[in-house]
Design a protein around this motif. Sequence first.
Motif, mmCIF file in Angstrom:
data_model
loop_
_atom_site.group_PDB
_atom_site.id
_atom_site.type_symbol
_atom_site.label_atom_id
_atom_site.label_comp_id
_atom_site.label_asym_id
_atom_site.label_seq_id
_atom_site.Cartn_x
_atom_site.Cartn_y
_atom_site.Cartn_z
ATOM 1 N N LEU A 63 0.783 -1.146 -0.160
ATOM 2 C CA LEU A 63 -0.008 0.022 0.015
ATOM 3 C C LEU A 63 0.866 1.112 -0.156
ATOM 4 C CD1 LEU A 63 -2.942 1.102 0.428
ATOM 5 C CD2 LEU A 63 -2.489 1.424 2.869
ATOM 6 N N VAL A 64 0.560 2.179 -0.835
ATOM 7 C CA VAL A 64 1.394 3.229 -1.151
ATOM 8 C C VAL A 64 0.639 4.468 -0.691
ATOM 9 C CG1 VAL A 64 2.992 4.867 -2.705
ATOM 10 C CG2 VAL A 64 2.957 2.153 -2.762
ATOM 11 N N THR A 65 1.020 5.220 0.022
ATOM 12 C CA THR A 65 0.169 6.491 0.498
ATOM 13 C C THR A 65 0.851 7.664 -0.076
ATOM 14 O OG1 THR A 65 -0.622 5.386 2.559
ATOM 15 C CG2 THR A 65 -0.915 7.749 2.158
ATOM 16 N N ILE A 66 -0.067 8.341 -0.902
ATOM 17 C CA ILE A 66 0.314 9.589 -1.523
ATOM 18 C C ILE A 66 -0.441 10.991 -0.914
ATOM 19 C CG2 ILE A 66 0.620 10.710 -3.715
ATOM 20 C CD1 ILE A 66 0.120 7.971 -5.250
ATOM 21 N N ARG A 67 0.171 11.896 -0.550
ATOM 22 C CA ARG A 67 -0.289 12.858 -0.017
ATOM 23 C C ARG A 67 0.171 14.226 -1.023
ATOM 24 N NH1 ARG A 67 1.011 9.919 4.376
ATOM 25 N NH2 ARG A 67 -0.679 9.754 5.734
ATOM 26 N N THR A 68 -0.901 14.697 -1.622
ATOM 27 C CA THR A 68 -0.698 15.725 -2.735
ATOM 28 C C THR A 68 -1.705 17.144 -2.110
ATOM 29 O OG1 THR A 68 -2.457 15.132 -4.068
ATOM 30 C CG2 THR A 68 -0.492 14.271 -4.662
ATOM 31 N N ALA A 69 -1.553 18.129 -3.052
ATOM 32 C CA ALA A 69 -2.322 19.585 -2.586
ATOM 33 C C ALA A 69 -3.833 18.838 -2.660
ATOM 34 C CB ALA A 69 -1.940 20.309 -3.598
ATOM 35 N N THR A 70 -4.361 18.113 -3.554
ATOM 36 C CA THR A 70 -5.741 17.756 -3.652
ATOM 37 C C THR A 70 -6.109 16.614 -2.599
ATOM 38 O OG1 THR A 70 -5.194 16.111 -5.263
ATOM 39 C CG2 THR A 70 -5.795 18.293 -5.898
ATOM 40 N N GLY A 71 -5.293 16.198 -1.634
ATOM 41 C CA GLY A 71 -5.759 15.130 -0.742
ATOM 42 C C GLY A 71 -4.711 14.019 -0.882
ATOM 43 N N LEU A 101 -6.144 -0.240 6.425
ATOM 44 C CA LEU A 101 -4.937 0.694 6.624
ATOM 45 C C LEU A 101 -5.070 2.071 5.790
ATOM 46 C CD1 LEU A 101 -2.196 0.660 8.006
ATOM 47 C CD2 LEU A 101 -1.291 -0.552 6.227
ATOM 48 N N ALA A 102 -5.498 1.975 4.412
ATOM 49 C CA ALA A 102 -5.818 3.279 3.846
ATOM 50 C C ALA A 102 -6.606 4.144 4.523
ATOM 51 C CB ALA A 102 -6.375 3.138 2.489
ATOM 52 N N ARG A 103 -7.613 3.705 5.179
ATOM 53 C CA ARG A 103 -8.456 4.332 5.907
ATOM 54 C C ARG A 103 -7.918 5.145 7.015
ATOM 55 N NH1 ARG A 103 -13.137 0.027 5.035
ATOM 56 N NH2 ARG A 103 -14.518 1.334 3.631
ATOM 57 N N ASP A 104 -7.061 4.178 7.932
ATOM 58 C CA ASP A 104 -6.338 4.794 8.937
ATOM 59 C C ASP A 104 -5.275 5.918 8.704
ATOM 60 O OD1 ASP A 104 -7.519 2.541 10.649
ATOM 61 O OD2 ASP A 104 -5.777 1.641 10.571
ATOM 62 N N HIS A 105 -4.781 5.871 7.308
ATOM 63 C CA HIS A 105 -4.075 6.656 6.833
ATOM 64 C C HIS A 105 -4.829 8.127 6.266
ATOM 65 C CE1 HIS A 105 -0.560 4.490 7.216
ATOM 66 N NE2 HIS A 105 -0.603 3.600 6.016
ATOM 67 N N GLY A 106 -6.176 8.204 6.482
ATOM 68 C CA GLY A 106 -7.031 9.356 5.919
ATOM 69 C C GLY A 106 -7.117 9.285 4.725
ATOM 70 N N ALA A 107 -6.983 8.394 3.853
ATOM 71 C CA ALA A 107 -6.917 8.249 2.186
ATOM 72 C C ALA A 107 -8.787 8.535 2.034
ATOM 73 C CB ALA A 107 -6.374 7.065 1.659
ATOM 74 N N LYS A 108 -8.744 9.157 1.079
ATOM 75 C CA LYS A 108 -10.130 9.017 0.371
ATOM 76 C C LYS A 108 -10.395 8.176 -0.840
ATOM 77 C CE LYS A 108 -11.192 12.242 3.407
ATOM 78 N NZ LYS A 108 -11.627 11.628 4.751
#
Length: 144
Positions: A63-71, A101-108
């Motif tokens: 699982l790769v989590t990406i944080r950008t200006a759009t979320g 895990l994605a939910r835990d990371h705050g991913a939408k």
Amino acid sequence: MTDITRLIVATPEATQDIAALVAQLSSDAPAPSQADLAAILASPTNDMLIAQSEGVIIGMTTLVTIRTATGSRCFIDDVVVLDSHRGQGLGEALIQAAIRLARDHGAKKIDLTSRPSREAANRLYRRLGFVLRDTNAYRLVLTT
């Protein structure tokens, strides 16, 4: 009994098990070295989830989590279960763990790709609520 956990340490045994899974996943991807695996695990954007039975890694996904200006969003990559252990729900268990895990990371959003020839995998993704997007996927291969 099979456990789904995060891989934390790049041991020689884990490296060997991951190499076997990568070989099954792709005929042209080189197996990661122990140093490569350690770098993957050390990255704050990566969570490698494994299915393990009797001390042997028999399935994985990253699982790769990406944080950008759009979320925040996540990408699920390298979903694979050893041929000898398919049909036991391990792929689904790995994906469900990645979703939690994605939910835990705050991913939408969670994205993933799959070759059309992987029919069973595509059925699983649709059953779990993933929707085939009408989009173009582009790739630029960088050679050294």
